[in-house]
Design a protein around this motif. Structure first.
Motif, PDB file in Angstrom:
ATOM      1  N   UNK A 216       0.859  -1.186   0.000  1.00  0.00           N
ATOM      2  CA  UNK A 216       0.000   0.000   0.000  1.00  0.00           C
ATOM      3  C   UNK A 216       0.895   1.237   0.000  1.00  0.00           C
ATOM      4  N   UNK A 217       0.617   2.177  -0.886  1.00  0.00           N
ATOM      5  CA  UNK A 217       1.408   3.407  -0.979  1.00  0.00           C
ATOM      6  C   UNK A 217       0.562   4.603  -0.541  1.00  0.00           C
TER       7      UNK A 217
ATOM      8  N   UNK B 262       1.217  14.584  12.739  1.00  0.00           N
ATOM      9  CA  UNK B 262      -0.212  14.820  12.520  1.00  0.00           C
ATOM     10  C   UNK B 262      -0.651  14.308  11.146  1.00  0.00           C
ATOM     11  N   UNK B 263       0.253  14.344  10.175  1.00  0.00           N
ATOM     12  CA  UNK B 263      -0.036  13.814   8.839  1.00  0.00           C
ATOM     13  C   UNK B 263      -0.017  12.290   8.821  1.00  0.00           C
ATOM     14  N   UNK B 264       0.948  11.697   9.544  1.00  0.00           N
ATOM     15  CA  UNK B 264       1.135  10.250   9.529  1.00  0.00           C
ATOM     16  C   UNK B 264       0.072   9.510  10.344  1.00  0.00           C
ATOM     17  N   UNK B 265      -0.334  10.082  11.476  1.00  0.00           N
ATOM     18  CA  UNK B 265      -1.206   9.362  12.408  1.00  0.00           C
ATOM     19  C   UNK B 265      -2.535   8.897  11.813  1.00  0.00           C
ATOM     20  N   UNK B 266      -3.214   9.694  10.972  1.00  0.00           N
ATOM     21  CA  UNK B 266      -4.456   9.169  10.388  1.00  0.00           C
ATOM     22  C   UNK B 266      -4.236   7.878   9.602  1.00  0.00           C
ATOM     23  N   UNK B 267      -3.113   7.791   8.910  1.00  0.00           N
ATOM     24  CA  UNK B 267      -2.821   6.572   8.161  1.00  0.00           C
ATOM     25  C   UNK B 267      -2.518   5.419   9.113  1.00  0.00           C
TER      26      UNK B 267
ATOM     27  N   UNK C 179      -6.005   4.406  10.555  1.00  0.00           N
ATOM     28  CA  UNK C 179      -6.964   3.901   9.570  1.00  0.00           C
ATOM     29  C   UNK C 179      -6.486   2.670   8.818  1.00  0.00           C
ATOM     30  N   UNK C 180      -5.172   2.564   8.589  1.00  0.00           N
ATOM     31  CA  UNK C 180      -4.652   1.497   7.729  1.00  0.00           C
ATOM     32  C   UNK C 180      -3.755   0.507   8.465  1.00  0.00           C
ATOM     33  N   UNK C 181      -2.736   1.001   9.163  1.00  0.00           N
ATOM     34  CA  UNK C 181      -1.723   0.104   9.730  1.00  0.00           C
ATOM     35  C   UNK C 181      -2.200  -0.562  11.015  1.00  0.00           C
TER      36      UNK C 181
END
Length: 250
Positions: free
Chosen positions: A81-82, A158-163, A166-168
């Motif tokens: 996943x990218x 703050x940019x990384x945390x949603x991913x 939600x994903x990891x």
């Protein structure tokens, strides 16, 4: 049951070699970086890691490192996943500049703050700069206001945390073994979050290129243990080399 997560910083890039601020510029890895990725794959294979899914940024140095490491493990079939949310921290107006020359101009202390502090970003990139991400095809479907012109580690987190949420994290909670191949600062952000590192303490944390960092996590994803694979002393020296990149040349 413990959950296994590996954080892997891409192998040496051309601008790592040139000692330049890279950020979101899409620079490829060097031959030395490719060898680091191969070695990372060997270390993960020797550890007996069997990945269910991998994640990378949308920058080729992370994508190629991830591919090379999985190839070395004979696990190229693993879904990848990218996401732009795993990109390196945006270095604003510093992108492309020589780190040592920038330190000579602004002082090592100031450059260390820009590179390693938690909440102080470098000067922003001009809105009409051709290198601004809003002009890059890979980000054109995103809200222009979500795209950074500069970032601190705080805004990178703050940019990384949603991913992450939600994903990891859901994949880890379901029992999957996960590889995240990304960048020095997006991984520092995750390292800070996972280990609950204080804002001032993160200043001295450096992630070396091409050395897998293995986390064993509890079912609720609290950290049980973590360690670099391979020679611990080599990992320490590689991290120290990252810390010394912005020192002025004699």
């Amino acid at each position: 049951m413990t959950r296994k997560l590996v954080l892997l910083r891409h192998g040496q890039s051309q601008w790592n070699l040139d000692n330049r601020f890279t950020g979101w510029v899409d620079v490829d890895i060097t031959e030395a970086g490719r060898k680091e990725a191969v070695n990372a794959g060997q270390l993960m294979r020797e550890e007996g890691l069997m990945f269910d899914v991998a994640h990378t940024s949308v920058l080729k140095r992370a994508i190629r490192t991830n591919f090379t490491a999985l190839d070395e493990m004979d696990q190229l079939w693993v879904p990848v996943c990218k996401s732009w949310r795993l990109n390196e921290r945006h270095y604003g107006a510093l992108q492309g500049l020589d780190k040592a020359e920038t330190a000579a101009k602004h002082g090592e202390a100031q450059v260390k703050i820009w590179r390693r502090s938690y909440d102080i970003p470098p000067p922003p990139m001009a809105d009409n700069d051709g290198g601004h991400p809003k002009f890059d095809r890979r980000y054109m479907k995103l809200d222009e206001h979500a795209l950074p012109a500069t970032e601190s580690l705080k805004t990178t987190l703050e940019r990384v945390l949603p991913y992450w949420h939600d994903a990891i994290a859901p994949q880890l909670k379901s029992g999957k073994t996960v590889l995240v191949t990304a960048h020095g600062n997006s991984l520092r952000a995750l390292y800070k979050y996972l280990n609950q590192i204080a804002d001032d303490a993160i200043l001295e944390v450096n992630i070396p290129t091409g050395i897998p960092l293995l986390f064993d996590l509890h079912e609720d994803l609290r950290v049980k243990s973590y360690r670099y694979l391979g020679d611990a002393e080599a990992a320490k020296k590689a991290a120290e080399a990252v810390a010394n990149q912005a020192k002025t040349r004699s």
